[in-house]
Design an enzyme around this catalytic site. Sequence first.
Site, mmCIF file in Angstrom:
data_model
loop_
_atom_site.group_PDB
_atom_site.id
_atom_site.type_symbol
_atom_site.label_atom_id
_atom_site.label_comp_id
_atom_site.label_asym_id
_atom_site.label_seq_id
_atom_site.Cartn_x
_atom_site.Cartn_y
_atom_site.Cartn_z
ATOM 1 N N ARG A 2 49.223 -32.020 17.021
ATOM 2 C CA ARG A 2 47.796 -32.038 16.710
ATOM 3 C C ARG A 2 47.030 -31.372 17.847
ATOM 4 N NH1 ARG A 2 48.412 -32.848 12.054
ATOM 5 N NH2 ARG A 2 47.710 -34.590 10.801
ATOM 6 N N GLU B 239 40.035 -27.040 13.991
ATOM 7 C CA GLU B 239 40.519 -26.121 12.942
ATOM 8 C C GLU B 239 39.491 -25.970 11.833
ATOM 9 O OE1 GLU B 239 44.295 -27.793 11.779
ATOM 10 O OE2 GLU B 239 45.033 -27.688 13.835
ATOM 11 N N HIS C 207 48.129 -23.584 11.436
ATOM 12 C CA HIS C 207 48.563 -24.935 11.011
ATOM 13 C C HIS C 207 49.414 -24.853 9.736
ATOM 14 C CE1 HIS C 207 47.481 -29.496 11.014
ATOM 15 N NE2 HIS C 207 48.693 -29.281 10.537
HETATM 16 C C1 8YV Z 1 49.871 -30.441 6.823
HETATM 17 C C2 8YV Z 1 49.935 -32.195 8.700
HETATM 18 O O1 8YV Z 1 49.582 -29.151 7.219
HETATM 19 O O2 8YV Z 1 51.557 -33.751 8.003
HETATM 20 C C3 8YV Z 1 50.486 -33.563 8.557
HETATM 21 O O3 8YV Z 1 49.830 -34.502 9.028
HETATM 22 O O4 8YV Z 1 49.029 -31.973 9.417
HETATM 23 C C4 8YV Z 1 50.550 -31.041 7.973
HETATM 24 O O5 8YV Z 1 51.852 -31.228 7.584
HETATM 25 C C5 8YV Z 1 48.684 -31.039 6.202
HETATM 26 O O6 8YV Z 1 48.693 -32.385 6.002
HETATM 27 C C6 8YV Z 1 48.414 -30.375 4.854
HETATM 28 O O7 8YV Z 1 47.368 -29.577 4.947
#
Ligand code: 8YV
Length: 316
Positions: A235, A264, A282
């Site tokens: 993150r 982001e 991301h």
């Molecule tokens: C994804 C994420 O990009 O799992 C997570 O928490 O940040 C990522 O795998 C996101 O959730 C989907 O946009």
Amino acid sequence: MTTSTSNEVLLIAPVMDNLLARLEAAFVVHRLYEQEDAAAFLAEKGAAFRAVVTRGDIGVETPVLEQLPNLGLIAVFGVGTDAIDLNYTRKHGIAVTITSGALTEDVADMALGLLLATARQLCHNDRFVREGRWLKEAPGLSVQVSGKRLGIFGMGNIGRAIAQRAAGFNMRIQYASRTQDSSLPYRYFPDLLALARESDFFIIAISGGKDSAGLVDKAVFDALPSHALVINIARGSIVNEPDLITALQSGAIAGAGLDVYAHEPEVPAELIAMENVVLQPHIASATQETRQKMSDIVFTNVEAFFNRAPLPHAIE
Ligand code: 8YV
């Protein structure tokens, strides 16, 4: 009139088309992100929703949750719960499900991909060829990956998957995390700065959230050797981004490979301007195969919830 037995689902952010189609075929879905006046919409319709679907990176804001008095489920497309107030969900008996297990391998692949791309200057050299510079000058030398000291910050599922891959590169794997797992054959550092001092490469793989916000800051960048490369697939909030930029500009570290950022999709212009930084939007879990698995898991949990069946991927 709305009652708590309705099958209405509130979608906080866009998800994959086929997940949306499946949800719409089975339930009544409303898209919050398409409402011109979200507050008025929630005030009018909020009590109808028993389930929310959202993404890990987006979560749900607590003021939105406060408008959903009959909510029983938040199904997260992702594994991160840092953008959801879990104290609130616990207090109000709202179950939270995540796509656990589905994305570990892809995120670990991306960590190694970013490490290789940064150390071996893959993007830089791609530009070098495309821009015709090879016709006029010789390419520069890059940095060896195999056999180096890899510091992994966080030894959960993703940290372990990264370590497995790094073992194939004969790296000396070491880690810092809240607790030591003595079953692992890697050197454990209780102190993050001590790990940083001993790392040629430093990969951030801890969960996001209030507890980890800003943990990788100037002190860590100063502790890392000046040839170190920092990789973040976790993150953006874990890294103090201005400190990262300063560390790159001053030469306190040699480069970075980033999939995640503090705000982001904004990426600081300073990072964009740097040749020794590899940037991704991301997308560590964004392969067709994994996103399909994630969609299936989200749907399965929403369906189980409305069928009053046990939730296969509830977090607690
Ligand atoms: C994804 C994420 O990009 O799992 C997570 O928490 O940040 C990522 O795998 C996101 O959730 C989907 O946009």
